[in-house]
Design a protein around this motif. Structure first.
Motif, PDB file in Angstrom:
ATOM      1  N   PHE A  15       0.839  -1.193   0.000  1.00  0.00           N
ATOM      2  CA  PHE A  15       0.000   0.000   0.000  1.00  0.00           C
ATOM      3  C   PHE A  15       0.880   1.250   0.000  1.00  0.00           C
ATOM      4  O   PHE A  15       2.002   1.226   0.528  1.00  0.00           O
ATOM      5  N   PRO A  16       0.395   2.346  -0.562  1.00  0.00           N
ATOM      6  CA  PRO A  16       1.171   3.595  -0.545  1.00  0.00           C
ATOM      7  C   PRO A  16       1.551   3.992   0.881  1.00  0.00           C
ATOM      8  O   PRO A  16       0.740   3.926   1.807  1.00  0.00           O
ATOM      9  N   GLY A  17       2.813   4.396   1.042  1.00  0.00           N
ATOM     10  CA  GLY A  17       3.290   4.852   2.338  1.00  0.00           C
ATOM     11  C   GLY A  17       3.788   3.762   3.263  1.00  0.00           C
ATOM     12  O   GLY A  17       4.392   4.061   4.297  1.00  0.00           O
ATOM     13  N   LEU A  18       3.576   2.503   2.913  1.00  0.00           N
ATOM     14  CA  LEU A  18       3.988   1.397   3.774  1.00  0.00           C
ATOM     15  C   LEU A  18       5.376   0.892   3.366  1.00  0.00           C
ATOM     16  O   LEU A  18       5.710   0.858   2.186  1.00  0.00           O
ATOM     17  N   VAL A  19       6.154   0.482   4.362  1.00  0.00           N
ATOM     18  CA  VAL A  19       7.526   0.025   4.132  1.00  0.00           C
ATOM     19  C   VAL A  19       7.529  -1.449   3.729  1.00  0.00           C
ATOM     20  O   VAL A  19       6.800  -2.264   4.306  1.00  0.00           O
ATOM     21  N   CYS A  84       0.912  -1.635  -6.667  1.00  0.00           N
ATOM     22  CA  CYS A  84       1.443  -0.389  -6.110  1.00  0.00           C
ATOM     23  C   CYS A  84       2.940  -0.360  -6.378  1.00  0.00           C
ATOM     24  O   CYS A  84       3.617  -1.386  -6.266  1.00  0.00           O
ATOM     25  N   THR A  85       3.458   0.795  -6.727  1.00  0.00           N
ATOM     26  CA  THR A  85       4.889   0.883  -6.952  1.00  0.00           C
ATOM     27  C   THR A  85       5.637   0.893  -5.623  1.00  0.00           C
ATOM     28  O   THR A  85       5.144   1.366  -4.605  1.00  0.00           O
ATOM     29  N   ALA A  86       6.852   0.354  -5.649  1.00  0.00           N
ATOM     30  CA  ALA A  86       7.760   0.373  -4.508  1.00  0.00           C
ATOM     31  C   ALA A  86       8.950   1.239  -4.887  1.00  0.00           C
ATOM     32  O   ALA A  86       9.635   0.971  -5.876  1.00  0.00           O
ATOM     33  N   GLU A  87       9.185   2.284  -4.120  1.00  0.00           N
ATOM     34  CA  GLU A  87      10.298   3.192  -4.391  1.00  0.00           C
ATOM     35  C   GLU A  87      11.504   2.797  -3.542  1.00  0.00           C
ATOM     36  O   GLU A  87      11.388   2.623  -2.329  1.00  0.00           O
ATOM     37  N   ARG A 107       2.646   4.689  -5.450  1.00  0.00           N
ATOM     38  CA  ARG A 107       1.432   5.028  -6.198  1.00  0.00           C
ATOM     39  C   ARG A 107       0.808   3.772  -6.781  1.00  0.00           C
ATOM     40  O   ARG A 107       1.493   2.824  -7.140  1.00  0.00           O
ATOM     41  N   ARG A 108      -0.511   3.805  -6.881  1.00  0.00           N
ATOM     42  CA  ARG A 108      -1.267   2.638  -7.342  1.00  0.00           C
ATOM     43  C   ARG A 108      -1.419   2.653  -8.865  1.00  0.00           C
ATOM     44  O   ARG A 108      -1.394   3.703  -9.494  1.00  0.00           O
ATOM     45  N   PHE A 109      -1.585   1.459  -9.413  1.00  0.00           N
ATOM     46  CA  PHE A 109      -1.778   1.337 -10.853  1.00  0.00           C
ATOM     47  C   PHE A 109      -2.627   0.103 -11.146  1.00  0.00           C
ATOM     48  O   PHE A 109      -2.751  -0.801 -10.315  1.00  0.00           O
ATOM     49  N   SER A 110      -3.194   0.072 -12.339  1.00  0.00           N
ATOM     50  CA  SER A 110      -3.865  -1.135 -12.827  1.00  0.00           C
ATOM     51  C   SER A 110      -3.038  -1.719 -13.954  1.00  0.00           C
ATOM     52  O   SER A 110      -2.422  -0.985 -14.746  1.00  0.00           O
ATOM     53  N   PRO A 171      -6.961  10.542   7.157  1.00  0.00           N
ATOM     54  CA  PRO A 171      -7.853   9.496   6.638  1.00  0.00           C
ATOM     55  C   PRO A 171      -7.207   8.556   5.624  1.00  0.00           C
ATOM     56  O   PRO A 171      -7.379   7.333   5.712  1.00  0.00           O
ATOM     57  N   THR A 172      -6.458   9.098   4.666  1.00  0.00           N
ATOM     58  CA  THR A 172      -5.864   8.243   3.635  1.00  0.00           C
ATOM     59  C   THR A 172      -4.747   7.386   4.204  1.00  0.00           C
ATOM     60  O   THR A 172      -4.671   6.181   3.938  1.00  0.00           O
ATOM     61  N   VAL A 173      -3.868   7.988   5.006  1.00  0.00           N
ATOM     62  CA  VAL A 173      -2.784   7.228   5.631  1.00  0.00           C
ATOM     63  C   VAL A 173      -3.358   6.150   6.543  1.00  0.00           C
ATOM     64  O   VAL A 173      -2.896   5.008   6.561  1.00  0.00           O
ATOM     65  N   LEU A 174      -4.390   6.522   7.310  1.00  0.00           N
ATOM     66  CA  LEU A 174      -5.037   5.560   8.192  1.00  0.00           C
ATOM     67  C   LEU A 174      -5.617   4.396   7.403  1.00  0.00           C
ATOM     68  O   LEU A 174      -5.465   3.229   7.780  1.00  0.00           O
ATOM     69  N   SER A 175      -6.267   4.693   6.272  1.00  0.00           N
ATOM     70  CA  SER A 175      -6.887   3.631   5.477  1.00  0.00           C
ATOM     71  C   SER A 175      -5.853   2.648   4.957  1.00  0.00           C
ATOM     72  O   SER A 175      -6.094   1.437   4.913  1.00  0.00           O
TER      73      SER A 175
END
Length: 236
Positions: A15-19, A84-87, A107-110, A171-175
């Protein structure tokens, strides 16, 4: 708009923001890491993480004297549609050429199509999913309810958990945090990743957290032998 992206199929949902730490030993993904490191600073050093529906994510790591096994073939049918991309944030090259890397979801992608053959590693044509610049009013209203449900769930799952003091209220980070850390199935996590907006994700998580908390409460209410209570708790 679509782009071509290196893809790493895994059995986990990012998920975005997760390590996401990874140990890279397959030669094709060593090549990918070297290419990403060599990119200019202006280019995001990222690759796509897509969850496998079935099959093996990588070849088994060989022993010191074992030949390198053939990498398993992966087709579009083996992968979920949204990733989701991993940076790359930190790369450590080991003496034998393997890598330990630390990445963060970006960031998410399809997935539009998958190509295995033009590069040593898997690539995919992807379409970027829109991201909200700011969570909407409904998400702002849902976030405190989800935060309360998440705290209740964590307290039942791991009493006195340090995570209870680190839960964000954005809200977004929490989700994304709830989706990544709650004990959900891969299918449930994947559905949450693919949700069109934060409000939809929070609404689904509220139902899931209430369900899981109810199950945990019932399990804790069932008497167990004292010998079972003496066993060390599982870290999972």
């Amino acid at each position: 708009m679509s782009d071509r992206l290196p893809v790493f199929p895994l059995s986990t949902v990012l998920f975005p923001g997760l390590v996401l730490p990874l140990h890279i030993f397959e030669e094709r993904y060593r090549t990918l890491v070297r290419e990403l490191v060599a990119q200019s600073g202006e280019t995001p050093h990222e690759f796509g993480v897509v969850t496998l529906k079935h099959g093996s994510e990588v070849a088994p790591e060989p022993g010191d004297d074992d030949p390198v096994p053939a990498a398993p073939a992966v087709s579009a049918a083996d992968l979920y549609d949204v990733g989701c991309t991993a940076e790359l944030r930190h790369v450590t090259e080991l003496p034998d050429g393997r890598f330990d890397i630390m990445t963060v979801g970006r960031r998410r992608f399809s997935v539009v199509s998958v190509d295995q053959g033009s590069e040593p590693y898997l690539t995919a044509q992807v379409r970027w999913l829109p991201e909200e610049e700011e969570a909407g009013e409904i998400a702002q209203l849902l976030a405190p309810r989800v935060l309360t449900a998440f705290r209740t769930y964590l307290d039942l799952l791991r009493p006195n958990s340090e995570m209870l003091d680190q839960v964000p209220d954005d809200p977004t980070v929490l989700s994304h945090l709830v989706a990544a850390t709650a004990q959900l199935t891969v299918e449930e996590r994947q559905l949450l990743l693919a949700m069109p907006d934060t409000a939809s994700r929070l609404r689904a998580e509220l139902r899931l957290l209430n369900r899981e908390a109810g199950l945990l409460a019932r399990v804790r209410a069932v008497p167990v032998p004292l010998s079972d209570l003496a066993r060390p708790a599982s870290p999972n």
